[in-house]
Scaffold this active site. Sequence first.
Site, PDB file in Angstrom:
ATOM      1  N   ASP A  16     -29.683  41.208  18.066  1.00 38.44           N
ATOM      2  CA  ASP A  16     -29.144  40.139  18.907  1.00 38.44           C
ATOM      3  C   ASP A  16     -29.051  38.813  18.147  1.00 38.44           C
ATOM      4  OD1 ASP A  16     -28.051  39.165  21.245  1.00 38.44           O
ATOM      5  OD2 ASP A  16     -29.989  38.814  22.222  1.00 38.44           O
ATOM      6  N   ARG A  29     -17.186  34.122  17.149  1.00 40.08           N
ATOM      7  CA  ARG A  29     -18.272  35.072  17.402  1.00 40.08           C
ATOM      8  C   ARG A  29     -18.161  36.340  16.544  1.00 40.08           C
ATOM      9  NH1 ARG A  29     -21.447  34.817  21.725  1.00 40.08           N
ATOM     10  NH2 ARG A  29     -21.585  37.073  21.667  1.00 40.08           N
ATOM     11  N   HIS A  33     -20.677  39.018  14.014  1.00 39.43           N
ATOM     12  CA  HIS A  33     -20.820  40.481  13.979  1.00 39.43           C
ATOM     13  C   HIS A  33     -20.583  40.993  12.556  1.00 39.43           C
ATOM     14  CE1 HIS A  33     -21.124  40.237  18.229  1.00 39.43           C
ATOM     15  NE2 HIS A  33     -19.835  40.039  18.471  1.00 39.43           N
ATOM     16  N   ARG A  67     -17.235  41.819  27.833  1.00 43.45           N
ATOM     17  CA  ARG A  67     -16.943  40.630  27.001  1.00 43.45           C
ATOM     18  C   ARG A  67     -15.437  40.466  26.842  1.00 43.45           C
ATOM     19  NH1 ARG A  67     -21.564  39.928  22.357  1.00 43.45           N
ATOM     20  NH2 ARG A  67     -23.355  40.192  23.777  1.00 43.45           N
ATOM     21  N   LEU A 127     -33.830  59.635   6.290  1.00 43.20           N
ATOM     22  CA  LEU A 127     -33.894  58.739   7.450  1.00 43.20           C
ATOM     23  C   LEU A 127     -32.771  59.117   8.406  1.00 43.20           C
ATOM     24  CD1 LEU A 127     -34.806  55.907   8.765  1.00 43.20           C
ATOM     25  CD2 LEU A 127     -32.928  54.922   7.445  1.00 43.20           C
TER      26      LEU A 127
HETATM   27  C1  IPE Z   1     -27.982  43.637  24.007  1.00 41.75           C
HETATM   28  O1  IPE Z   1     -27.605  42.345  23.674  1.00 41.75           O
HETATM   29  C2  IPE Z   1     -26.980  44.631  23.495  1.00 41.75           C
HETATM   30  C3  IPE Z   1     -26.898  44.739  22.041  1.00 41.75           C
HETATM   31  C4  IPE Z   1     -27.634  44.127  21.168  1.00 41.75           C
HETATM   32  C5  IPE Z   1     -25.916  45.667  21.571  1.00 41.75           C
HETATM   33  P1  IPE Z   1     -26.785  41.409  24.695  1.00 41.75           P
HETATM   34  O2  IPE Z   1     -26.629  40.107  24.005  1.00 41.75           O
HETATM   35  O3  IPE Z   1     -25.567  42.099  25.142  1.00 41.75           O
HETATM   36  O4  IPE Z   1     -27.791  41.309  25.928  1.00 41.75           O
HETATM   37  P2  IPE Z   1     -28.039  40.140  26.976  1.00 41.75           P
HETATM   38  O5  IPE Z   1     -26.727  39.865  27.629  1.00 41.75           O
HETATM   39  O6  IPE Z   1     -28.533  38.950  26.223  1.00 41.75           O
HETATM   40  O7  IPE Z   1     -29.083  40.678  27.897  1.00 41.75           O
HETATM   41  C1  IPE Z   2     -25.542  41.030  19.388  1.00 40.80           C
HETATM   42  O1  IPE Z   2     -25.184  39.712  19.215  1.00 40.80           O
HETATM   43  C2  IPE Z   2     -24.410  41.986  19.098  1.00 40.80           C
HETATM   44  C3  IPE Z   2     -23.825  42.617  20.294  1.00 40.80           C
HETATM   45  C4  IPE Z   2     -24.279  42.509  21.520  1.00 40.80           C
HETATM   46  C5  IPE Z   2     -22.634  43.441  20.082  1.00 40.80           C
HETATM   47  P1  IPE Z   2     -24.543  38.884  20.402  1.00 40.80           P
HETATM   48  O2  IPE Z   2     -23.068  38.998  20.305  1.00 40.80           O
HETATM   49  O3  IPE Z   2     -25.140  39.250  21.693  1.00 40.80           O
HETATM   50  O4  IPE Z   2     -24.983  37.398  19.991  1.00 40.80           O
HETATM   51  P2  IPE Z   2     -25.483  36.248  20.960  1.00 40.80           P
HETATM   52  O5  IPE Z   2     -26.614  36.810  21.772  1.00 40.80           O
HETATM   53  O6  IPE Z   2     -24.332  35.863  21.803  1.00 40.80           O
HETATM   54  O7  IPE Z   2     -25.934  35.165  20.046  1.00 40.80           O
HETATM   55 MG    MG Z   3     -26.735  38.603  22.738  1.00 33.63          MG
END
Ligand code: IPE
Ligand code: IPE
Ligand code: MG
Length: 240
Positions: A16, A29, A33, A67, A127
């Site tokens: 995250d 964003r 990724h 999203r 692994l």
């Molecule tokens: C959880 O992260 C899903 C992944 C890391 C793939 P999100 O960013 O989607 O979760 P919330 O919305 O903060 O709970």
């Molecule tokens: C995690 O990073 C990756 C996915 C959920 C695909 P986020 O995209 O949730 O990043 P934040 O939480 O918005 O910073």
């Molecule tokens: Mg997130």
Amino acid sequence: MSHNRAIPQHVAIIMDGNGRWAKQRNKERYEGHIAGVESVRAAVRAAARNGVKWLTLYAFSTENWGRPTAEVEAIMELFCRTVMGEAEDLARQGVRVKIMGERTRFSATVLDMIEHIERSTAEGDRLTLVLAFNYSARREMVLAARSLAERVSKGEISADDIDEELFAKGLMSSGMPDPDFVIRTSGECRLSNFLLWQSSYAELYFPEVLWPDFGEEAFDKAMAEYARRERRYGLVTEDC
Ligand code: IPE
Ligand code: IPE
Ligand code: MG
């Protein structure tokens, strides 16, 4: 019974903070990724080096379909590009890749890539890297319950046969050990629908670092944190 083995057999990571990482740099964003892929490589290397046998990475939740379309498409594209680019190297490292999630809603290209990476790394025995992709813990439990109900109604099993072991066999994680250690980066302290059944007795760790900044050193630090934990499984230890 209280296993206090210093090395977790199965590490699961909720990756995250990609979006916040990008925002801090005035980037889009999806660039977060892209940067996160390097941390995936680092985690795979560090897990193998530490003797971890299973590494599960939460890459895309069923909720993430909600999203903006452009971001979802960027993630799907990145998945395909990464799979194409890394398959050979992963196979060389002895990494077997499995994709865990419902195989619905994906494009034909993504489905092809899933098949490609699983097939080309099937021999890996150092692994196992599990990518949770279109994964939902509640959904997998519903599907498990549904298939057990069907078997009961067909008379294949009786309701009394359903126990934890049989239920777990119906989950997408069937055949995998439960995670010993669940890490969520970026300081958020929640599980967001990840491995809810399997994490019953996992140790949880919430480092502040954003996923693109989580390198091999951060992984090693997490391993040291795990080694300090005492797992009790509801029992009492001798020194208490
Ligand atoms: C959880 O992260 C899903 C992944 C890391 C793939 P999100 O960013 O989607 O979760 P919330 O919305 O903060 O709970
Ligand atoms: C995690 O990073 C990756 C996915 C959920 C695909 P986020 O995209 O949730 O990043 P934040 O939480 O918005 O910073
Ligand atoms: Mg997130």
